[in-house]
Design a protein around this motif. Structure first.
Motif: not given
Length: 360
Positions: A247-253, A281-287, A353-360
């Motif tokens: 899964p793709l996990l994006v954190f805006q914290a 096993g997840a793709q992690v992105v911190f904003a 836009g970040l999610i689209d780039r990460a999935l593609n």
């Protein structure tokens, strides 16, 4: 009378003739080839240099000789320094070798000492010495017969040991503190459609439309108003399912607490969250943290974002930097404690836009 006047005229004319050469006489001088100055020629008539040029030539010659002498002395000094260095090094090696070699009466280098001392003559020849047989060690003496020993105070010692054991058992034992391990998130290895989970604090309120509109069944936005980073760490383990594949996990914290807590505490919470996500096993992105709360919050957010970028690079996490987009007038609320409607819409579009780039 006539003769006398004639004689007077002759004397006057002679006197006049002798005066003319004296008036027309001149001094002959010549010039120096080096400095072009004038000086009287020598008696021999040769064309030589002046005294000043000769003195200058002597001084130049003396300076050249002094330079050569200085170079020679410098070379001698360098050689002496090198000799001193090697002599000191050899002396240290000799002392070290003597300290490591066992002190024995036998000379360890007999052949070398003979060659240096000249003990072996030119006419003498080497002789072959037969090998010596090893001495057999004498048998050890038989041990004497053992004498039976007895302790008269053995009963007292048994009583004392019993009392000590009872006292030790009566003392309450402390249980060792067991360090609690950080729970890790687990995901499935079976290939499946990827889920996208965006987790954050109150700045995510209103961003569900731009983020979830492309795929509502596989995208989810979890907004926790007023939540800190440690609160998000507790919540995320319930959001990620064990059946999810990569899964793709994006954190805006961090935006709600940047004006209330110290950067040190916020960094500690980010580290705990990273330990929980590492190896999941997840793709992690911190904003990056948005500066909400005034000038002091902005300075604190700059420090945290600089550290967060380096920390994500070291631990193979993704980092998304908003930059100074939200410093534009009209993107923050009038009180400065949140985003305006336009700011929320831009935040949603950036994360989509970040999610689209990460999935593609």
């Amino acid at each position: 009378m006539v003769s006398t006047r004639h004689g007077a005229l002759c004397r006057r004319s002679v006197h006049t003739q002798t005066e003319y050469p004296l008036k027309n006489a001149a001094v002959q001088v010549t010039g120096c080839r080096e400095c072009q100055s004038l000086f009287l020629p020598s008696a021999g008539g040769r064309d030589a240099a002046c005294v000043r040029c000769e003195q200058v030539d002597d001084l130049i010659r003396m300076v050249a000789e002094l330079k050569e002498e200085v170079e020679r002395l410098r070379a001698i000094r360098e050689c002496e320094r090198e000799i001193d260095f090697w002599s000191n090094s050899l002396q240290g090696l000799k002392e070290r070798y003597r300290g490591e070699t066992p002190q024995m009466g036998v000379d360890t280098l007999p052949s070398r000492r003979r060659a240096e001392g000249g003990d072996l003559g030119a006419e003498e020849k080497w002789k072959q010495v037969p090998a010596r047989h090893r001495r057999r060690c004498p048998p050890l003496p038989t041990p004497p017969s053992q004498v039976p020993l007895q302790n008269r105070f053995e009963a007292l010692e048994n009583e004392r040991s019993t009392e000590t054991e009872e006292e030790v058992e009566s003392v309450p034992r402390r249980t060792p503190r067991v360090r609690r391990s950080t729970p890790h998130i687990r995901t499935a290895s079976t290939k499946n459609e990827r889920r996208v989970i965006v987790v954050g604090d109150s700045v995510l309120r209103g961003t569900e439309g731009p983020i979830c509109r492309p795929d509502p069944t596989r995208r989810e936005v979890c907004c926790l108003p007023g939540a800190r980073v440690r609160d998000i760490a507790k919540k995320v383990k319930h959001l990620v399912r064990p059946t999810d594949y990569y899964p793709l996990l994006v954190f805006q914290a961090g935006s709600d607490e940047v004006a209330k807590r110290s950067p040190k505490a916020i960094k500690r919470d980010f580290r705990d969250l990273g330990r929980q996500l590492r190896g999941s096993g997840a793709q992690v992105v911190f904003a990056s943290v948005l500066p909400i709360g005034g000038m002091e919050a902005e300075r604190c957010a700059v420090r945290i974002n600089s550290w967060l970028r380096d920390w994500c690079d070291r631990h193979n996490f993704g980092f998304f930097d908003h930059g100074k987009v939200y410093a534009t007038p009209g993107l923050m609320a009038p009180d400065g404690m949140g985003l305006s409607r336009r700011g929320v819409r831009i935040l949603g579009q950036e994360l989509a836009g970040l999610i689209d780039r990460a999935l593609n």
